[in-house]
Enzyme design. Sequence first.
Site, short mmCIF file in Angstrom:
data_model
loop_
_atom_site.label_atom_id
_atom_site.label_comp_id
_atom_site.label_asym_id
_atom_site.label_seq_id
_atom_site.Cartn_x
_atom_site.Cartn_y
_atom_site.Cartn_z
N ARG A 144 0.36 58.24 55.55
CA ARG A 144 0.50 57.86 54.14
C ARG A 144 -0.51 56.80 53.71
NH1 ARG A 144 5.73 59.24 51.74
NH2 ARG A 144 5.90 61.40 52.39
N ARG B 40 1.13 55.08 46.98
CA ARG B 40 1.47 54.16 45.89
C ARG B 40 1.15 52.68 46.15
NH1 ARG B 40 7.44 55.98 44.78
NH2 ARG B 40 7.09 56.68 46.91
N ARG C 229 -2.82 58.99 40.02
CA ARG C 229 -1.50 59.63 39.95
C ARG C 229 -1.00 59.70 38.50
NH1 ARG C 229 2.57 61.73 39.72
NH2 ARG C 229 4.48 61.61 40.90
N ASP D 202 1.18 67.90 50.49
CA ASP D 202 2.54 67.57 50.93
C ASP D 202 3.07 68.72 51.78
OD1 ASP D 202 4.73 65.41 50.42
OD2 ASP D 202 5.77 67.34 50.40
N TYR E 274 14.48 70.75 54.21
CA TYR E 274 14.36 70.59 52.76
C TYR E 274 14.68 71.90 52.03
CZ TYR E 274 12.24 66.05 53.62
OH TYR E 274 12.03 64.75 54.01
O1 1CP Z 1 -1.77 59.89 52.98
C1 1CP Z 1 -1.16 60.80 53.54
O2 1CP Z 1 -0.44 60.62 54.54
C2 1CP Z 1 -1.39 62.23 53.06
C3 1CP Z 1 -0.46 62.89 52.24
C4 1CP Z 1 1.00 63.15 52.59
C5 1CP Z 1 1.59 63.60 53.80
C6 1CP Z 1 0.95 63.80 55.15
C7 1CP Z 1 2.02 63.09 51.63
C8 1CP Z 1 1.83 62.66 50.24
N1 1CP Z 1 3.18 63.56 52.20
C9 1CP Z 1 2.97 63.86 53.52
C10 1CP Z 1 3.92 64.40 54.49
C11 1CP Z 1 5.37 64.48 54.16
N2 1CP Z 1 5.96 64.77 52.96
C12 1CP Z 1 6.40 64.32 55.12
C13 1CP Z 1 6.18 64.09 56.59
C14 1CP Z 1 5.89 62.67 56.93
C15 1CP Z 1 6.99 61.69 56.65
O3 1CP Z 1 8.03 61.74 57.32
O4 1CP Z 1 6.79 60.84 55.78
C16 1CP Z 1 7.64 64.50 54.47
C17 1CP Z 1 9.02 64.42 55.07
C18 1CP Z 1 7.35 64.79 53.10
C19 1CP Z 1 8.34 65.09 52.02
C20 1CP Z 1 8.19 64.14 50.91
N3 1CP Z 1 7.20 64.21 49.96
C21 1CP Z 1 8.92 62.95 50.68
C22 1CP Z 1 10.06 62.42 51.54
C23 1CP Z 1 11.38 62.81 51.02
C24 1CP Z 1 12.52 62.24 51.85
O5 1CP Z 1 13.21 63.02 52.53
O6 1CP Z 1 12.73 61.03 51.81
C25 1CP Z 1 8.38 62.33 49.54
C26 1CP Z 1 8.84 61.09 48.87
C27 1CP Z 1 7.29 63.14 49.11
C28 1CP Z 1 6.34 62.86 47.99
C29 1CP Z 1 5.03 62.33 48.43
N4 1CP Z 1 4.18 62.98 49.31
C30 1CP Z 1 3.01 62.26 49.47
C31 1CP Z 1 3.14 61.08 48.63
C32 1CP Z 1 2.06 60.04 48.47
C33 1CP Z 1 4.38 61.14 48.00
C34 1CP Z 1 4.94 60.15 47.00
C35 1CP Z 1 4.83 60.74 45.63
C36 1CP Z 1 4.24 59.82 44.58
O7 1CP Z 1 3.02 59.67 44.44
O8 1CP Z 1 5.04 59.28 43.81
#
Ligand code: 1CP
Length: 354
Positions: free
Chosen positions: A35, A39, A48, A85, A161
């Site tokens: 990540r 944000r 964003r 994602d 999910y």
């Molecule tokens: O910078 C990076 O790491 C690249 C982008 C990336 C990656 C590798 C994002 C962007 N998401 C992910 C993987 C991801 N997405 C995982 C596996 C890793 C982890 O455990 O964190 C999972 C479970 C998700 C699902 C997801 N997408 C969640 C989690 C939901 C939960 O169960 O709590 C969330 C909040 C997202 C949205 C998301 N994806 C990525 C970002 C930066 C965001 C936040 C959205 C925003 O900008 O508001």
Amino acid sequence: MREIPSGLIERARQRPFLKPFARQAVGAPPIWLMRQAGRYLPEYREVRAKAGSFLDLCYNPELASEVTIQPIRRFGFDAAILFSDILVVPHALGQTVTFAEGEGPRLDPIRSAMDLARLNELQVGRKFELVFETVRRTRAALPAETALIGFCGAPWTVATYMVGGRGSVDQAEARLMAYQEPEIFSQLIDIISTASVTYLDGQVAAGADAIQIFDSWAGSLPDDEFDRWVVAPTRRIVRELKQRYPALPIIGFPRAAGDKIAHYVRETGVDGVSCDTTFSIRGMAELSSAENVVVQGNLDPLLLVTGGAALEKRVEEILTAVSGRPFIFNLGHGIVPQTPPENVAKLVQLVRRG
Ligand code: 1CP
């Protein structure tokens, strides 16, 4: 014994991130952070805000490429990770996926064979094209010494999910479906696995240097279910990608797998394993020796919020514990939004000094 493919030895000379996989000596270990685009960076929040929805950003090659590169510009990490994602895969399969502001993902849950039949596997390749274009643009814009990591969610985690319809603490809906309707659940896992191979294949063809498979919820399964839903589909993805790209390094992240992690490494054939925050640093060193695997990890993301002497002490302990092993510095899970960017800069400095 692991053989080092000759293509990898060549590429590792140019990109330090790849050196641990080629067992080449490094001064300081390579570093990137899960990540690392997100944000906590004001420049991310700016892009964003103008992108529209979160999925609009994932499917916009110009903007997705820009946010992929932002943390490289600011911190000079050894690798960029594609901005996308794990839920792009269910979306490409035709499931409804939305990201409510501040609430996380919402999906139309799959609960029956009829729901499953609505998924459309024929569409996926075309829907992934925009992500592949992001990879091409990003590769062209990155410095030659910076590696680009592609990724997908592991089938089990993506299924939690797709079945639950949202994130949860215990993944109960997916675990129940796996027990009560194993045939349907198995079909779902196969559909996700096939789409994930297409997704990763396209990313590598477009220029990704390595792949990470995120299994964030691997820790919620007992060992027999872990074998069936975590290990077996991951092994299949690794095998199919290696057939096409024998020199491709693949990192698995079976978060919270605990004492099942060595078994996971052995049975899936991953080249690297990302260890979560709760995994001991002694265990990380032992795992690397016992399985001859690259280990990645595992600083607590909350220490990156804290900063100061506590951060310095723990970084030193990690570096000492894994000294001399094939190792990539990372967090044990993703950066949290309240992380001060100056602590990230400090971390990179600490790791490179040693
Ligand atoms: O910078 C990076 O790491 C690249 C982008 C990336 C990656 C590798 C994002 C962007 N998401 C992910 C993987 C991801 N997405 C995982 C596996 C890793 C982890 O455990 O964190 C999972 C479970 C998700 C699902 C997801 N997408 C969640 C989690 C939901 C939960 O169960 O709590 C969330 C909040 C997202 C949205 C998301 N994806 C990525 C970002 C930066 C965001 C936040 C959205 C925003 O900008 O508001």
